[in-house]
Design an enzyme around this catalytic site. Structure first.
Site: not given
Ligand code: GLC
Length: 569
Positions: A23, A25, A27, A31, A100, A201, A279, A336-337
């Site tokens: 972060d 700034n 908040d 960023d 992405d 994605d 992905e 991140h999933d």
């Molecule tokens: C992909 C992303 C996930 C998102 C999904 C819909 O699986 O990794 O985080 O929720 O697509 O865009």
């Protein structure tokens, strides 16, 4: 030049989740200013490229995967000027950046969708998938993968639009050439700026079966979720997977997507040395080896926990055989999933050793590794216990559904929501032992709670100064890899005659062979030196303290120990 690889074949990618990284700034949200401040950190750690999760303007229903403008930067993250500072800063340090790219859907607040939904005869009506209902019901019995029907009735025109994910993420109609043209323009916008490629994605869901038949699966989504929650073994897991496949059979992996990938690849190939990562784990996306995606994730490896030597061996044999000539493997254990690697692949006792073991696997297997921010310090899943703090709507959905289905208490439901949702692996990066783990200033509330284990040594500052920390293991191994032609591009050969629980292989370049031995068990494993070929070895790096005495007939790997050896002539 120590290897003839393309840059993305040699690179170790590091995924940055922008909202949680740094972060700048104050908040409470990550960023670009924060990311710019961490450029030297990335270089010092020794990664070669960054995959940035969506940084575009978005209502952030799905944390940025619901894009409302493909050619700009989310105002909370900065603007194009600071974006370019980040991009150039990476390039100046010899690193690369991929973005992405969400092709399957936009946000329902994207001007394209606002136009499309405005009337039946709007010129953009056909940019999305609109259908009339059937006897007062949605056009088909298809589900959204996130929950409920895949169709949403739009009151203004009394038609339904299709969404594979949340209802705020309407699917684009990729059969419409205008959609393709608009999206390819966005692709060129970033490539012209110097961006090095994209992580695509949800590529599998871009097309739907054109007949719009009802799927034949009898069980309901509720039943599937209930089943999923009670999975006890691989057999049950496979039942769930098969049911899921039947239920969603008309909504993913349609052959048309390969033509689109070839077209997109042509756009990338107009530029020098750009990369497309999908992905997906479907090897078909490599095309003929050089005409679709450059990299396809080896998700099967990441899906099974705990990791077992036999399963990794089989995985490598299968994938390396199936990938077409010209294709290049790509391995990862976290993003991140999914659950944090440290939590998911740890047994609760040996996690620290297992983290070293798993990294050694990732960085020595043939192919391009992807790491996820925070794994280098052993960040763990953090389960939020107050539903008001959930930011991933999946957590709320799950908590609600589970409470309804199973009649659980609020507390139990929130726990399951936290486990099934993705906030747990998206908490702010832990930079220091100071307030908010140094992510944002004292007194500011971060967008997701910080995992309190930052106070117990799980933070960058503490680990950087501890030579035995996980962070330093990451850094050492990243450096070894960067300078090793054998690890970057050498041939891969499985070593036979090892204990079943030990996964071992050699990587051989023109003038060097390295041997990698990984013990995926909680027991000491003895290794007959004859299985390895040479009598004397130099240890390049090791995880744990193994018994490796020169001259001895057997050597041993401690529980979850690992070692990289260089045979000496
Ligand atoms: C992909 C992303 C996930 C998102 C999904 C819909 O699986 O990794 O985080 O929720 O697509 O865009």
């Amino acid at each position: 030049m120590i290897s003839k690889n393309k840059w993305w074949q040699s690179a170790v990618f590091y995924q940055i989740y922008p909202r949680s990284f740094a972060d700048g700034n104050g908040d409470g949200m990550g960023d670009f200013t924060g990311m710019v401040e961490k450029l030297d950190y990335l270089q010092n750690l020794g990664v070669d490229a960054v995959w940035l999760s969506p940084h575009y303007p978005s209502p952030f229903i799905d944390c940025g995967y619901d894009i409302s403008d493909y050619e700009d930067v989310a105002p909370e993250y900065g603007d194009l000027k600071v974006f370019k500072r980040f991009l150039n800063g990476l390039h100046q340090r010899g690193m690369h950046l991929i973005l992405d790219l969400v092709l399957n859907h936009t946000s329902d607040k994207h001007p394209w969708f606002l136009e499309s939904r405005s009337s039946l005869d709007n010129p953009k009506r056909d940019w999305y998938i609109w259908k009339k209902g059937k006897d007062g019901k949605p056009p088909t019995n298809w589900y959204s993968t996130f929950w409920g029907s895949a169709w949403e009735l739009d009151p203004a025109t009394q038609e339904y639009y299709y969404h594979f994910f949340f209802k705020e993420q309407p699917d684009l109609n990729w059969n419409n050439p205008e959609v393709k043209a608009a999206m390819f323009n966005a692709v060129r916008f970033w490539l012209d700026m110097g961006v090095d490629g994209f992580r695509l994605d949800a590529v599998g869901t871009i097309f739907e079966d054109e007949h719009y038949f009802d799927h034949p699966e009898k069980s309901t989504h509720e039943e599937l979720i209930r089943l999923e929650l009670s999975i006890k073994n691989l057999e049950e897991q496979s039942i769930v997977t098969k049911t899921w496949e039947k239920m969603f059979q008309y909504q993913h992996d349609m052959p048309g997507v390969h033509g689109l990938m070839r077209e997109l690849r042509k756009v990338l190939d107009e530029y020098d040395q750009r990369v497309l990562v999908g992905e997906t784990d479907d090897i078909a996306f490599y095309g003929n080896g050089d005409d679709e995606l450059n990299l396809v994730f080896n998700f099967p490896l990441m899906r099974e926990a705990p990791l077992k030597a036999s399963q990794i061996r089989a995985n490598q044999t299968e994938r390396l055989t199936k990938i077409p000539t010209g294709g290049w493997p790509c391995n990862t254990l976290g993003n991140h999933d999914s659950s944090r690697i440290y939590s998911r692949f740890g047994d609760g006792t040996h996690n620290s050793l297992q983290a070293r073991l798993n990294l050694t696997l990732m960085l020595t297997l043939k192919g391009t590794p992807f790491l996820y921010n925070g794994e280098e310090i052993g960040m763990t899943d953090y389960l939020i216990n107050d539903s008001r703090l959930f930011r991933d709507p999946l957590s709320l959905e799950y908590a609600r559904i589970i409470q309804q289905l199973e009649g659980l208490s609020e507390k139990e439901a929130v726990h399951i929501g936290a486990e099934k949702g993705r906030d747990k692996c998206r908490t702010p990066m832990q930079w220091a032992e100071s307030a908010n783990a140094g992510f944002c200033p004292q007194g500011v509330t971060p967008w997701l709670p910080v995992n309190p284990d930052f106070k117990h040594g799980v933070n960058v500052a503490a680990e950087m100064i501890d030579p035995n920390s996980l962070w330093n293991y990451y850094r050492n191994l990243l450096q070894i890899r960067q300078h090793s032609a054998a690890l970057l591009s050498g041939d891969y050969h499985e070593i036979k005659g090892l204990p079943n629980e030990v996964f071992g292989f050699s990587r051989t370049s023109v003038d060097k062979t390295l041997i990698v031995l990984l013990n995926f068990s909680a027991a000491v494993q003895n290794i007959e030196r004859t299985a390895l070929g040479a009598p004397v070895y130099q240890i390049v790096i090791e995880g744990g303290t193994n018994q490796w005495v020169d001259g001895a007939k057997t050597a041993s790997l401690q529980p979850y120990g690992c070692v990289i050896l260089e045979p000496q002539n």
